[in-house]
Scaffold this active site. Structure first.
Site, PDB file in Angstrom:
ATOM      1  N   GLU A 171       0.835  -1.204   0.000  1.00  0.00           N
ATOM      2  CA  GLU A 171       0.000   0.000   0.000  1.00  0.00           C
ATOM      3  C   GLU A 171       0.867   1.250   0.000  1.00  0.00           C
ATOM      4  O   GLU A 171       1.787   1.389   0.807  1.00  0.00           O
ATOM      5  CB  GLU A 171      -0.953   0.037   1.200  1.00  0.00           C
ATOM      6  CG  GLU A 171      -1.843   1.270   1.189  1.00  0.00           C
ATOM      7  CD  GLU A 171      -3.009   1.212   2.154  1.00  0.00           C
ATOM      8  OE1 GLU A 171      -3.659   2.260   2.356  1.00  0.00           O
ATOM      9  OE2 GLU A 171      -3.281   0.124   2.707  1.00  0.00           O
ATOM     10  N   GLU A 215       4.411   5.316   3.990  1.00  0.00           N
ATOM     11  CA  GLU A 215       3.772   6.582   4.332  1.00  0.00           C
ATOM     12  C   GLU A 215       4.824   7.563   4.843  1.00  0.00           C
ATOM     13  O   GLU A 215       5.446   7.332   5.878  1.00  0.00           O
ATOM     14  CB  GLU A 215       2.706   6.367   5.403  1.00  0.00           C
ATOM     15  CG  GLU A 215       2.046   7.640   5.915  1.00  0.00           C
ATOM     16  CD  GLU A 215       1.420   8.454   4.799  1.00  0.00           C
ATOM     17  OE1 GLU A 215       1.888   9.602   4.568  1.00  0.00           O
ATOM     18  OE2 GLU A 215       0.473   7.960   4.163  1.00  0.00           O
ATOM     19  N   ASP A 225       9.267   7.660   0.818  1.00  0.00           N
ATOM     20  CA  ASP A 225       8.767   7.499  -0.543  1.00  0.00           C
ATOM     21  C   ASP A 225       8.628   6.016  -0.903  1.00  0.00           C
ATOM     22  O   ASP A 225       9.603   5.263  -0.865  1.00  0.00           O
ATOM     23  CB  ASP A 225       9.742   8.193  -1.496  1.00  0.00           C
ATOM     24  CG  ASP A 225       9.203   8.352  -2.894  1.00  0.00           C
ATOM     25  OD1 ASP A 225       8.434   7.473  -3.346  1.00  0.00           O
ATOM     26  OD2 ASP A 225       9.559   9.335  -3.568  1.00  0.00           O
ATOM     27  N   ASP A 263      -2.801  12.228  -3.116  1.00  0.00           N
ATOM     28  CA  ASP A 263      -2.945  13.667  -3.338  1.00  0.00           C
ATOM     29  C   ASP A 263      -3.214  13.895  -4.824  1.00  0.00           C
ATOM     30  O   ASP A 263      -2.434  13.475  -5.676  1.00  0.00           O
ATOM     31  CB  ASP A 263      -1.659  14.392  -2.926  1.00  0.00           C
ATOM     32  CG  ASP A 263      -1.868  15.892  -2.802  1.00  0.00           C
ATOM     33  OD1 ASP A 263      -2.575  16.475  -3.658  1.00  0.00           O
ATOM     34  OD2 ASP A 263      -1.328  16.495  -1.871  1.00  0.00           O
ATOM     35  N   THR A 283     -12.527   4.481   5.010  1.00  0.00           N
ATOM     36  CA  THR A 283     -11.726   5.225   5.979  1.00  0.00           C
ATOM     37  C   THR A 283     -12.442   6.524   6.340  1.00  0.00           C
ATOM     38  O   THR A 283     -13.381   6.943   5.658  1.00  0.00           O
ATOM     39  CB  THR A 283     -10.334   5.554   5.416  1.00  0.00           C
ATOM     40  OG1 THR A 283     -10.482   6.435   4.288  1.00  0.00           O
ATOM     41  CG2 THR A 283      -9.621   4.277   4.968  1.00  0.00           C
ATOM     42  N   ARG A 284     -11.987   7.168   7.383  1.00  0.00           N
ATOM     43  CA  ARG A 284     -12.587   8.434   7.776  1.00  0.00           C
ATOM     44  C   ARG A 284     -12.427   9.484   6.683  1.00  0.00           C
ATOM     45  O   ARG A 284     -13.324  10.287   6.437  1.00  0.00           O
ATOM     46  CB  ARG A 284     -11.951   8.925   9.082  1.00  0.00           C
ATOM     47  CG  ARG A 284     -12.495   8.241  10.324  1.00  0.00           C
ATOM     48  CD  ARG A 284     -11.731   8.635  11.569  1.00  0.00           C
ATOM     49  NE  ARG A 284     -10.397   8.066  11.585  1.00  0.00           N
ATOM     50  CZ  ARG A 284      -9.525   8.240  12.560  1.00  0.00           C
ATOM     51  NH1 ARG A 284      -9.861   8.991  13.611  1.00  0.00           N
ATOM     52  NH2 ARG A 284      -8.337   7.685  12.522  1.00  0.00           N
ATOM     53  N   TYR A 285     -11.268   9.462   6.014  1.00  0.00           N
ATOM     54  CA  TYR A 285     -11.048  10.422   4.936  1.00  0.00           C
ATOM     55  C   TYR A 285     -12.046  10.184   3.809  1.00  0.00           C
ATOM     56  O   TYR A 285     -12.649  11.113   3.277  1.00  0.00           O
ATOM     57  CB  TYR A 285      -9.626  10.289   4.390  1.00  0.00           C
ATOM     58  CG  TYR A 285      -9.351  11.218   3.224  1.00  0.00           C
ATOM     59  CD1 TYR A 285      -8.919  12.518   3.445  1.00  0.00           C
ATOM     60  CD2 TYR A 285      -9.544  10.800   1.914  1.00  0.00           C
ATOM     61  CE1 TYR A 285      -8.693  13.388   2.394  1.00  0.00           C
ATOM     62  CE2 TYR A 285      -9.324  11.653   0.849  1.00  0.00           C
ATOM     63  CZ  TYR A 285      -8.894  12.940   1.093  1.00  0.00           C
ATOM     64  OH  TYR A 285      -8.684  13.792   0.041  1.00  0.00           O
ATOM     65  N   GLU A 286     -12.245   8.930   3.444  1.00  0.00           N
ATOM     66  CA  GLU A 286     -13.165   8.610   2.363  1.00  0.00           C
ATOM     67  C   GLU A 286     -14.589   9.003   2.718  1.00  0.00           C
ATOM     68  O   GLU A 286     -15.352   9.457   1.867  1.00  0.00           O
ATOM     69  CB  GLU A 286     -13.099   7.120   2.063  1.00  0.00           C
ATOM     70  CG  GLU A 286     -14.017   6.675   0.936  1.00  0.00           C
ATOM     71  CD  GLU A 286     -14.005   5.176   0.750  1.00  0.00           C
ATOM     72  OE1 GLU A 286     -14.964   4.668   0.129  1.00  0.00           O
ATOM     73  OE2 GLU A 286     -13.065   4.521   1.220  1.00  0.00           O
TER      74      GLU A 286
END
Length: 240
Positions: free
Chosen positions: A71, A96, A123, A145, A219-222
């Site tokens: 991921e 990440e 990266d 992003d 996810t919370r972001y989604e």
């Protein structure tokens, strides 16, 4: 900005392309700082030093791991954590560069004693370049992003160079998932993937890319879906 005159100088190298934003947010709690200093070195991904030396991902895990998943940009680690908990036979490498996200995932790993996650806090391409051919069974790129401005398009992770690298490390028949809630990135993915002859889009109708699969946790972001409804791309690596 690179000075054109510098390019002609001996030994000059163009700066490495960067696809992510900030590296650190709010100060970490004492517990998370401790996990960064103790747990992260234990489950980090060491890169081989030799230029041509490859990383055997199975050596990062125990003998019980039968597949490797990967991921890019796991954010706070909600999706990666869910996949690891539901697939204990799979070793998942998560990358990440945002340190607060790494610390958050470390806390989840410690709380649930998950043994099948390995983390690289920088990266993702550094690891991808070191992986052997056809070594990954599933690859996730969720809500990267979008870099929506035209002048920033070159910073979008989905590009032909990165897709070449992803195609190389994926096994035949492996799945490549891309999630985005941004309309510009959705069109960008369509454009970039339409140029590939080594992937097929696993969609027969709109419901296949508008509806989240059962094994694709939200996810919370989604859930915020700031730019609109999310798109769930699923591609299969075609046989070589």
């Amino acid at each position: 900005m690179t000075n054109p005159d510098d390019i002609q100088k001996p030994g000059f190298q163009l700066p490495e392309q960067r696809y992510f934003g900030r590296r650190k947010g709010k100060p970490l709690t004492a517990r998370k700082q401790n996990l960064m200093e103790t747990l992260l070195p234990e489950i980090g991904v060491p890169l081989p030093a030799g230029e041509d030396e490859k990383l055997d991902p199975f050596t990062l895990f125990g003998s019980e791991v039968t597949d490797i998943w990967f991921e890019v940009g796991f954010g706070k680690g909600e999706h990666l954590h869910w996949q690891a908990a539901h697939h204990p036979h799979v070793g998942i490498i998560g990358c990440e560069p945002y340190l607060n996200g790494v610390a958050g995932l470390l806390a989840q790993i410690e709380d649930e004693k998950l043994a099948n996650i390995r983390i690289y806090g920088d990266d993702a391409r550094h690891v991808i370049w070191k992986l052997p051919d056809a070594s990954v069974s599933r690859f996730f790129l969720l809500h990267p992003d979008p870099w929506p401005k035209t002048r920033h398009a070159r910073r979008r992770f989905v590009n032909q160079m990165n897709l070449d690298d992803i195609a190389r490390v994926l096994k035949d028949g492996a799945e490549f998932r891309i999630g985005t809630d941004h309309p510009i990135y959705r069109e960008w993915v369509n454009l970039q993937m339409s140029q590939r002859s080594d992937f097929e889009w696993l969609a027969e109708g709109p419901e296949d890319w508008l509806n989240r699969p059962d094994d694709w946790p939200e996810t919370r972001y989604e859930a915020k879906a700031l730019e609109g409804r999310a798109t769930y791309f699923r591609f299969r690596r075609l046989p070589r």
